[in-house]
Design an enzyme around this catalytic site. Structure first.
Site, PDB file in Angstrom:
ATOM      1  N   GLU A  90     -17.758 -27.742  64.668  1.00 23.77           N
ATOM      2  CA  GLU A  90     -18.241 -27.346  65.523  1.00 23.77           C
ATOM      3  C   GLU A  90     -18.099 -27.456  67.486  1.00 23.77           C
ATOM      4  O   GLU A  90     -18.452 -26.199  67.672  1.00 23.77           O
ATOM      5  CB  GLU A  90     -19.746 -27.489  66.050  1.00 23.77           C
ATOM      6  CG  GLU A  90     -21.093 -26.843  64.059  1.00 23.77           C
ATOM      7  CD  GLU A  90     -21.891 -27.712  63.475  1.00 23.77           C
ATOM      8  OE1 GLU A  90     -22.843 -27.267  63.185  1.00 23.77           O
ATOM      9  OE2 GLU A  90     -22.199 -28.944  64.403  1.00 23.77           O
ATOM     10  N   GLN A 117     -15.218 -12.613  63.596  1.00 23.72           N
ATOM     11  CA  GLN A 117     -14.459 -11.841  64.890  1.00 23.72           C
ATOM     12  C   GLN A 117     -15.845 -11.465  65.522  1.00 23.72           C
ATOM     13  O   GLN A 117     -15.674  -9.884  65.999  1.00 23.72           O
ATOM     14  CB  GLN A 117     -13.959 -10.344  63.958  1.00 23.72           C
ATOM     15  CG  GLN A 117     -12.979 -11.145  63.334  1.00 23.72           C
ATOM     16  CD  GLN A 117     -11.722 -11.094  64.120  1.00 23.72           C
ATOM     17  OE1 GLN A 117     -10.485 -10.725  64.434  1.00 23.72           O
ATOM     18  NE2 GLN A 117     -11.071 -12.728  64.245  1.00 23.72           N
ATOM     19  N   GLU A 137     -22.713 -18.108  59.285  1.00 26.87           N
ATOM     20  CA  GLU A 137     -20.547 -17.896  59.482  1.00 26.87           C
ATOM     21  C   GLU A 137     -19.845 -16.044  59.203  1.00 26.87           C
ATOM     22  O   GLU A 137     -19.056 -16.120  60.251  1.00 26.87           O
ATOM     23  CB  GLU A 137     -19.484 -18.975  58.694  1.00 26.87           C
ATOM     24  CG  GLU A 137     -19.910 -20.054  58.710  1.00 26.87           C
ATOM     25  CD  GLU A 137     -19.399 -21.006  60.222  1.00 26.87           C
ATOM     26  OE1 GLU A 137     -18.972 -20.038  60.501  1.00 26.87           O
ATOM     27  OE2 GLU A 137     -20.115 -21.730  60.315  1.00 26.87           O
ATOM     28  N   TYR A 147     -11.154 -20.264  55.693  1.00 29.89           N
ATOM     29  CA  TYR A 147     -12.304 -20.430  57.066  1.00 29.89           C
ATOM     30  C   TYR A 147     -13.496 -21.001  57.090  1.00 29.89           C
ATOM     31  O   TYR A 147     -14.424 -22.211  57.129  1.00 29.89           O
ATOM     32  CB  TYR A 147     -12.236 -19.487  58.910  1.00 29.89           C
ATOM     33  CG  TYR A 147     -13.690 -19.735  59.785  1.00 29.89           C
ATOM     34  CD1 TYR A 147     -12.941 -20.775  60.080  1.00 29.89           C
ATOM     35  CD2 TYR A 147     -14.312 -19.536  59.619  1.00 29.89           C
ATOM     36  CE1 TYR A 147     -14.894 -21.112  61.159  1.00 29.89           C
ATOM     37  CE2 TYR A 147     -15.543 -19.619  59.900  1.00 29.89           C
ATOM     38  CZ  TYR A 147     -15.199 -20.130  60.987  1.00 29.89           C
ATOM     39  OH  TYR A 147     -16.470 -20.627  62.044  1.00 29.89           O
ATOM     40  N   CYS A 176      -4.025 -32.270  78.174  1.00 31.55           N
ATOM     41  CA  CYS A 176      -3.257 -31.579  77.721  1.00 31.55           C
ATOM     42  C   CYS A 176      -2.544 -31.468  78.754  1.00 31.55           C
ATOM     43  O   CYS A 176      -2.025 -30.902  79.264  1.00 31.55           O
ATOM     44  CB  CYS A 176      -4.226 -30.552  78.006  1.00 31.55           C
ATOM     45  SG  CYS A 176      -3.817 -28.427  77.758  1.00 31.55           S
ATOM     46  N   LEU A 231     -22.719  -4.822  64.439  1.00 33.80           N
ATOM     47  CA  LEU A 231     -21.961  -5.697  64.419  1.00 33.80           C
ATOM     48  C   LEU A 231     -20.554  -4.799  64.284  1.00 33.80           C
ATOM     49  O   LEU A 231     -19.676  -5.594  64.475  1.00 33.80           O
ATOM     50  CB  LEU A 231     -22.816  -6.490  63.106  1.00 33.80           C
ATOM     51  CG  LEU A 231     -23.760  -7.589  63.726  1.00 33.80           C
ATOM     52  CD1 LEU A 231     -24.108  -8.467  62.755  1.00 33.80           C
ATOM     53  CD2 LEU A 231     -23.167  -8.051  64.927  1.00 33.80           C
ATOM     54  N   ASP A 279     -10.097 -21.442  63.226  1.00 33.85           N
ATOM     55  CA  ASP A 279      -9.873 -19.928  63.591  1.00 33.85           C
ATOM     56  C   ASP A 279     -10.051 -20.175  64.902  1.00 33.85           C
ATOM     57  O   ASP A 279      -8.248 -20.830  65.211  1.00 33.85           O
ATOM     58  CB  ASP A 279     -11.953 -20.027  63.840  1.00 33.85           C
ATOM     59  CG  ASP A 279     -12.381 -20.438  65.302  1.00 33.85           C
ATOM     60  OD1 ASP A 279     -11.821 -21.512  66.038  1.00 33.85           O
ATOM     61  OD2 ASP A 279     -13.449 -20.433  65.462  1.00 33.85           O
TER      62      ASP A 279
END
Length: 343
Positions: free
Chosen positions: A188, A48, A43, A126, A214, A86, A144
């Site tokens: 997930e 980002q 996580e 989060y 939708c 990263l 998120d």
DNA sequence: AACGCGGGGTA
DNA sequence: TACCCAGCGTT
């Protein structure tokens, strides 16, 4: 600020999403475990950060630091090394601090509920929601960027995701959709849908399991969601670095934890006047980061005096480095690129 | 509440 | 070029 959607069949949509996930969810290494340590690492890495970009980092990180004790006992330098490339290096520093924090404050046992997990350095709402739902089945949506995008489209909801209330707003919405006892899989599933189908650009609405529900899609309105008012505007930053070398040796030092590239390595940023005569090359490089437009002036200084070289290093706390120095792997990309061309 | 923080991918 | 990504900490 609760969502006002009385008539939508939320649970039905949530169950459709879950059914899609069972068949079409991504097969990722951290999907096979409920080890909170591993979920935590993943996580943090994927904050980002897209899966393709961070997947190898995750694998390497777990291989080197397979459990909490190993991470807590490691050197910060090595943790940073495994974070190389990263970005957002505070994540690595906080990760290391939190590992020590668990040893000290939680007797070495990873906390097992949302409130305790939230106390960890670098863990916000989060991440605490993700870990507690996936590992401990707490019914908390892990909201998120994917949640913002999917939910705002499905309900054609123009709530501004830049608004600091957006997290709570979309949490309420998600909670109404979340099937009982399936919080982890639901979270997930939302991430996978957002990543694979309901993408920011060119979403694959024709194969989306939620396309019949939708509203944005069915009104030809997808491009208007999510609504995001605030844009990040980068600021200009000009840096000067001196590549000070004597034969095959050169000088580097670890940065402080200041405004950029925390604790990574860098070259000297100033030199004594007498070194000016030994400047052999100059190059200026422009580099765009999310928050900074960098202009870096590189000067190559080739000294012919070992004594002057070493005195400058000792006096100013620089490390005499060579190409095989492991610390070089902990350079920011922008500086590493220069190094590759000049060593 | 607003801002700073990397690096890389996509269109 | 502009935007986005499994956000968080600081002020």
């Amino acid at each position: 600020m609760k969502p006002k959607k009385q008539n939508a069949d939320f649970l039905h949509v949530g169950e459709k999403l879950l059914a899609w996930y069972e068949i079409s969810g991504r097969d990722l290494p951290f999907r096979k475990t409920k080890d909170p340590y591993k979920i935590w690492i993943c996580e943090i890495i994927f904050q980002q950060t897209r899966i393709e970009q961070g997947l190898n980092h995750y694998k390497n990180f777990i291989k080197r630091f397979p459990d909490l004790e190993t991470l807590a006992n490691a050197d910060t330098d090595e943790v940073l090394l495994y974070w190389k490339g990263l970005g957002y290096y505070s994540r690595a520093l906080n990760l290391h601090k939190a590992a020590k924090q668990i040893i000290e404050d939680f007797n070495g046992k990873f906390p097992e509920n949302y409130d305790d997990i939230l106390k960890l350095k670098g863990v916000g709402k989060y991440t605490a929601a993700a870990i507690s739902s996936i590992c401990f089945n707490e019914k908390i949506p892990a909201v998120d960027g994917n949640f913002y995008r999917v939910l705002s489209r499905v309900f054609a909801d123009d709530f501004d995701i830049s608004n600091s209330k957006a997290f709570n707003y979309f949490s309420e919405l998600a909670l109404m959709m979340m099937p009982k006892n399936e919080a982890g899989h639901f979270n997930e599933a939302m991430m996978d849908l957002g990543s694979e189908i309901c993408k920011p650009k060119n979403p694959k609405c024709e194969i989306c399991p939620l396309n019949k529900n939708c509203i944005a899609f069915n009104t030809g309105n997808i491009q208007n969601f999510p609504v995001k008012s605030k844009k990040v505007k980068p600021t200009d930053l000009e840096l000067t670095y001196y590549f000070v070398e004597f034969k095959d040796r050169f000088l580097i030092r670890q940065r402080n934890d200041g405004f950029i590239w925390k604790k990574l390595y860098e070259f000297p940023t100033e030199i004594p006047d007498e070194f000016e005569n030994y400047i052999t090359h100059q190059k200026t490089v422009n580099h765009k980061l999310t928050h900074k437009n960098l202009t870096i002036h590189f000067y190559k200084v080739s000294l012919n005096s070992k004594k002057g070289f070493e005195e400058f290093a000792v006096k100013n706390g620089f490390r005499i480095s060579s190409q095989d120095d492991a610390a070089l792997k902990s350079f920011p990309k922008s500086l590493e690129n220069y190094l590759a061309e000049n060593v």
